[in-house]
Write a protein that holds these residues in place. Structure first.
Motif, PDB file in Angstrom:
ATOM      1  N   VAL A 131      26.063  32.653  60.478  1.00  0.00           N
ATOM      2  CA  VAL A 131      25.181  31.599  59.996  1.00  0.00           C
ATOM      3  C   VAL A 131      23.962  32.252  59.370  1.00  0.00           C
ATOM      4  O   VAL A 131      23.342  33.143  59.965  1.00  0.00           O
TER       5      VAL A 131
ATOM      6  N   CYS B 153      18.891  29.521  55.700  1.00  0.00           N
ATOM      7  CA  CYS B 153      19.288  28.165  55.310  1.00  0.00           C
ATOM      8  C   CYS B 153      20.134  27.465  56.371  1.00  0.00           C
ATOM      9  O   CYS B 153      20.356  26.261  56.297  1.00  0.00           O
TER      10      CYS B 153
ATOM     11  N   GLN C  28      23.281  27.716  56.791  1.00  0.00           N
ATOM     12  CA  GLN C  28      24.644  27.464  56.330  1.00  0.00           C
ATOM     13  C   GLN C  28      25.594  28.513  56.889  1.00  0.00           C
ATOM     14  O   GLN C  28      25.268  29.688  56.971  1.00  0.00           O
ATOM     15  N   GLU C  29      26.813  28.047  57.257  1.00  0.00           N
ATOM     16  CA  GLU C  29      27.826  28.957  57.792  1.00  0.00           C
ATOM     17  C   GLU C  29      28.532  29.675  56.649  1.00  0.00           C
ATOM     18  O   GLU C  29      28.857  29.071  55.633  1.00  0.00           O
ATOM     19  N   HIS C  30      28.761  30.981  56.823  1.00  0.00           N
ATOM     20  CA  HIS C  30      29.431  31.815  55.822  1.00  0.00           C
ATOM     21  C   HIS C  30      30.451  32.704  56.515  1.00  0.00           C
ATOM     22  O   HIS C  30      30.364  32.931  57.709  1.00  0.00           O
TER      23      HIS C  30
END
Length: 126
Positions: free
Chosen positions: A103, A107, A109-111
């Motif tokens: 994560v 931000c 957001q999961e990647h």
């Protein structure tokens, strides 16, 4: 199609008897037999820590120009490389991919990123 072989780059690399450095390698998915067979090996029964040496000598199919990987090669790895391979083995055999889910701290957001070597990551390709 199921991917069964995965490339890796060791953080330090294996130095052979002639002084050649080998960092690029290939590891295949483990079978049940790869994990069960070494349990009969006397080196594993007398030292359970040796199990990973035998397993890696079975599932690593290439390391640099070395195509015949045996326990002596695995024994000669640096500790950082052995730790990297243990993590890599777990990822490809549990998740079926060398990618690590993370994560973004900024931000949220999961990647997914691809593990290339200890402490290094690159963007995974879709």
């Amino acid at each position: 199609m199921l991917q069964t072989e995965f490339t890796f780059t060791l953080p330090r690399g294996y130095v052979d008897s002639e002084g050649n450095l080998h960092r690029e390698g290939v590891m295949r998915l483990a079978t049940a037999y790869d994990e069960i067979a070494p349990l009969k090996d006397p080196r594993c029964t007398s030292n359970p820590g040796y199990l990973i040496v035998i397993i890696f000598s079975r599932v690593i199919t290439r390391l640099g120009s070395i195509e015949q990987i045996n326990p002596k090669v695995i024994e000669g790895l640096f500790a950082a490389d052995l730790a990297f391979l243990q993590d890599f083995y777990r990822h490809i055999n549990e998740d079926g991919t060398p990618n690590i889910k993370t994560v973004c701290p900024k931000c949220g957001q999961e990647h997914e990123v691809e593990a290339i070597a200890s402490g290094e990551v690159s963007q995974a390709t879709p």
